[in-house]
Scaffold this active site. Structure first.
Site, mmCIF file in Angstrom:
data_model
loop_
_atom_site.group_PDB
_atom_site.id
_atom_site.type_symbol
_atom_site.label_atom_id
_atom_site.label_comp_id
_atom_site.label_asym_id
_atom_site.label_seq_id
_atom_site.Cartn_x
_atom_site.Cartn_y
_atom_site.Cartn_z
ATOM 1 N N ILE A 109 0.689 -1.158 -0.071
ATOM 2 C CA ILE A 109 0.068 -0.044 0.037
ATOM 3 C C ILE A 109 0.790 1.256 0.118
ATOM 4 O O ILE A 109 0.630 2.302 -0.545
ATOM 5 C CB ILE A 109 -0.904 -0.205 1.091
ATOM 6 C CG1 ILE A 109 -1.693 -1.364 1.315
ATOM 7 C CG2 ILE A 109 -1.988 1.186 1.171
ATOM 8 C CD1 ILE A 109 -2.619 -1.549 2.512
ATOM 9 N N SER A 132 -6.922 -1.026 10.490
ATOM 10 C CA SER A 132 -7.326 -2.080 9.454
ATOM 11 C C SER A 132 -8.827 -2.354 10.207
ATOM 12 O O SER A 132 -8.839 -2.053 11.288
ATOM 13 C CB SER A 132 -6.321 -3.364 9.946
ATOM 14 O OG SER A 132 -7.000 -4.435 9.359
ATOM 15 N N LYS A 180 -2.772 -2.655 16.230
ATOM 16 C CA LYS A 180 -3.909 -1.673 15.359
ATOM 17 C C LYS A 180 -4.417 -1.056 16.444
ATOM 18 O O LYS A 180 -4.580 0.191 16.595
ATOM 19 C CB LYS A 180 -4.451 -2.359 14.274
ATOM 20 C CG LYS A 180 -3.564 -2.739 13.061
ATOM 21 C CD LYS A 180 -2.621 -1.933 12.421
ATOM 22 C CE LYS A 180 -1.982 -2.354 11.410
ATOM 23 N NZ LYS A 180 -0.806 -1.517 10.750
ATOM 24 N N GLY A 234 -10.500 -17.915 13.790
ATOM 25 C CA GLY A 234 -10.682 -16.346 13.930
ATOM 26 C C GLY A 234 -11.312 -15.683 12.737
ATOM 27 O O GLY A 234 -11.332 -14.409 12.884
ATOM 28 N N TYR A 290 -1.620 -9.158 16.401
ATOM 29 C CA TYR A 290 -1.582 -8.255 15.162
ATOM 30 C C TYR A 290 -2.776 -7.111 15.142
ATOM 31 O O TYR A 290 -2.298 -5.904 15.374
ATOM 32 C CB TYR A 290 -1.551 -8.752 13.961
ATOM 33 C CG TYR A 290 -1.939 -8.103 12.787
ATOM 34 C CD1 TYR A 290 -0.990 -7.078 12.166
ATOM 35 C CD2 TYR A 290 -3.095 -8.377 11.993
ATOM 36 C CE1 TYR A 290 -1.445 -6.064 11.085
ATOM 37 C CE2 TYR A 290 -3.688 -7.323 10.937
ATOM 38 C CZ TYR A 290 -2.712 -6.328 10.872
ATOM 39 O OH TYR A 290 -3.115 -5.458 9.621
HETATM 40 C C1 UD1 Z 1 -6.799 -11.266 7.244
HETATM 41 C C2 UD1 Z 1 -6.497 -11.124 8.579
HETATM 42 C C3 UD1 Z 1 -6.551 -9.694 9.149
HETATM 43 C C4 UD1 Z 1 -5.731 -8.704 8.187
HETATM 44 C C5 UD1 Z 1 -6.048 -8.754 6.913
HETATM 45 C C6 UD1 Z 1 -5.270 -8.051 5.789
HETATM 46 C C7 UD1 Z 1 -6.884 -13.400 9.506
HETATM 47 C C8 UD1 Z 1 -7.667 -13.881 10.362
HETATM 48 N N1 UD1 Z 1 -7.085 -11.923 9.366
HETATM 49 O O1 UD1 Z 1 -7.949 -10.744 6.988
HETATM 50 O O2 UD1 Z 1 -6.176 -9.354 10.317
HETATM 51 O O3 UD1 Z 1 -6.075 -7.297 8.447
HETATM 52 O O4 UD1 Z 1 -5.849 -10.181 6.304
HETATM 53 O O5 UD1 Z 1 -3.816 -8.342 5.665
HETATM 54 O O6 UD1 Z 1 -5.510 -13.688 9.124
HETATM 55 N N2 UD1 Z 1 -9.073 -17.416 2.372
HETATM 56 C C9 UD1 Z 1 -8.981 -18.502 1.958
HETATM 57 N N3 UD1 Z 1 -7.940 -19.202 1.339
HETATM 58 C C10 UD1 Z 1 -6.618 -18.828 1.507
HETATM 59 C C11 UD1 Z 1 -6.805 -17.454 2.212
HETATM 60 C C12 UD1 Z 1 -7.868 -16.663 2.612
HETATM 61 O O7 UD1 Z 1 -10.079 -19.347 1.545
HETATM 62 O O8 UD1 Z 1 -5.587 -19.183 1.362
HETATM 63 C C13 UD1 Z 1 -10.338 -16.810 2.793
HETATM 64 C C14 UD1 Z 1 -10.618 -16.416 4.119
HETATM 65 O O9 UD1 Z 1 -11.056 -17.292 4.864
HETATM 66 C C15 UD1 Z 1 -11.321 -15.198 4.037
HETATM 67 C C16 UD1 Z 1 -11.108 -14.561 2.660
HETATM 68 O O10 UD1 Z 1 -10.270 -15.667 2.051
HETATM 69 O O11 UD1 Z 1 -12.670 -15.480 3.976
HETATM 70 C C17 UD1 Z 1 -10.287 -13.507 2.719
HETATM 71 O O12 UD1 Z 1 -9.004 -13.868 3.582
HETATM 72 P P1 UD1 Z 1 -7.631 -12.794 3.869
HETATM 73 O O13 UD1 Z 1 -7.514 -12.260 2.467
HETATM 74 O O14 UD1 Z 1 -6.618 -13.590 4.489
HETATM 75 O O15 UD1 Z 1 -8.189 -11.719 4.597
HETATM 76 P P2 UD1 Z 1 -9.068 -11.678 6.026
HETATM 77 O O16 UD1 Z 1 -9.107 -13.047 6.470
HETATM 78 O O17 UD1 Z 1 -10.224 -10.593 5.758
#
Ligand code: UD1
Length: 338
Positions: free
Chosen positions: A12, A124, A152, A293, A148
């Site tokens: 970013i 965030s 924030k 989480g 983390y």
């Molecule tokens: C995550 C972090 C959050 C951080 C944000 C941006 C966690 C629990 N939360 O948020 O603290 O501020 O990233 O850096 O890690 N997903 C999959 N497969 C994957 C990766 C993600 O199915 O390999 C799904 C997740 O379950 C979610 C969505 O994709 O539903 C987005 O995931 P992600 O990009 O990691 O973002 P957040 O979970 O929203």
């Protein structure tokens, strides 16, 4: 204006540095290059036709921080620098608290010593924790669920207390939803170290052949297709939000918080479909257990940023995927190849 950007070589940070240079600001980037590459700034310079000054320094090094402010007439700070891997923060909480929280306190001391009291902080939507009262407004209580996220939250509290104690401060706390996409040139983008934690970079690495398949974390959520729903926002829209916040702070002191999101939720399967269309290929995936989480649904009410800043996200999920793919396809190994 001359603006000091911490973490300006990151994802970013680099897009915001470009937007600042394009808007005619002078930029001094302070970064320790722990999870990023100076190559991003070289490319920012190429795109902007102008250079940002670069200082390699860590926020825990107070002398280096003071030296970065000395004699540069900095007028405002945009503070991105910080560690951001949730799993690592659970394993190494002290590392996270000292880097993120102590680093920010050092930065604020250096700002005070140099009479700089305008700061935009990279917060965030993670501060909302697993709250599922969507859309999330700025009044939703903070309730981060991992170290983390708590860094924030603590930094937001520190900045709020500072603003209350000394009304000369102008402070913006920007709560980003899920950044995605890349600059449309395909020259700068997200380049995570190691295995990506977040969905978009993981999908992009599968599409480019660096990984076999996407593991979809849960298909039994109470959402239309059972997968998690998030508010993906184009990183160029996010960068524009920082400029809008900076303009707002120029009008007077105070502490303000804004959600930066689109207001629309997309499921993991919708992201996979959109990315597949952008890349013109199938993306292999497999369902697995929920990730501890994770909330089922998270999306912003972005109306305050629109009302106050005149800003809103303009780019669609399709554009995010096209831009993310252009970056990944042109730079399969990220910045590593130079
Ligand atoms: C995550 C972090 C959050 C951080 C944000 C941006 C966690 C629990 N939360 O948020 O603290 O501020 O990233 O850096 O890690 N997903 C999959 N497969 C994957 C990766 C993600 O199915 O390999 C799904 C997740 O379950 C979610 C969505 O994709 O539903 C987005 O995931 P992600 O990009 O990691 O973002 P957040 O979970 O929203």
């Amino acid at each position: 204006m001359r603006i000091l950007v911490t973490g300006g070589t990151g994802y970013i940070g680099s897009h915001t540095t470009l937007a600042l240079l394009e808007a005619g600001h002078d930029v001094v980037v302070v970064d320790n290059l722990l999870n990023s590459s100076q190559e991003s700034l070289r490319r920012v310079q190429e795109l902007a036709g102008r250079k940002a000054e670069f200082i390699q320094a860590d926020l825990l090094d107070t002398a280096a921080l003071d030296a970065a402010f000395d004699g540069r007439s900095i007028e405002a700070v945009i503070h991105f620098a910080g560690l951001k891997a949730v799993g690592e923060s659970v394993a190494k909480p002290l590392y996270y608290y000292s880097n993120n929280v102590v680093g920010t306190i050092n930065l604020l001391h250096a700002m005070e010593r140099h009479d700089v009291r305008t700061i935009v902080f990279s917060s965030s939507a993670t501060v909302y924790g697993a709250s599922e009262e969507v859309p999330l407004t700025e009044d939703t209580p903070m309730n981060a669920v991992n170290p983390y996220g708590r860094t924030k939250e603590h930094i937001e509290d520190i900045l709020s207390d500072l603003g209350s104690a000394d009304p000369r401060w102008s402070i913006a706390l920007l709560r980003y939803f899920n950044p995605a996409g890349a600059h449309e040139s395909g020259r700068i983008g997200e380049d995570p170290t190691g295995i990506p934690n977040n969905l978009l970079p993981f999908v992009a690495q599968v599409a480019v052949g660096r990984r076999d398949k996407v593991m979809v974390f849960g298909n039994d959520y109470p959402t239309p297709d059972g997968t998690g729903v998030r508010d993906y926002i184009h990183v160029v829209d996010l960068a524009a939000g920082h400029l809008a916040a900076l303009n707002y702070l120029g009008e007077g002191p105070g502490v303000r918080r804004w959600n930066l999101g689109t207001g629309n939720g997309s499921s993991v399967l919708e992201v996979l479909t959109a990315f597949s269309a952008a890349a013109g290929k199938d993306i292999a995936y497999e369902f697995t257990d929920r990730r501890p989480g994770d909330a089922a649904v998270s999306y912003a009410d972005p109306s305050a940023a629109h009302a106050d800043l005149g800003w809103r996200a303009e780019r669609s999920l399709a554009t995010m995927c096209e831009d993310h793919w252009r970056w990944q396809k042109n730079n399969p190994e990220g910045y590593a190849a130079g």
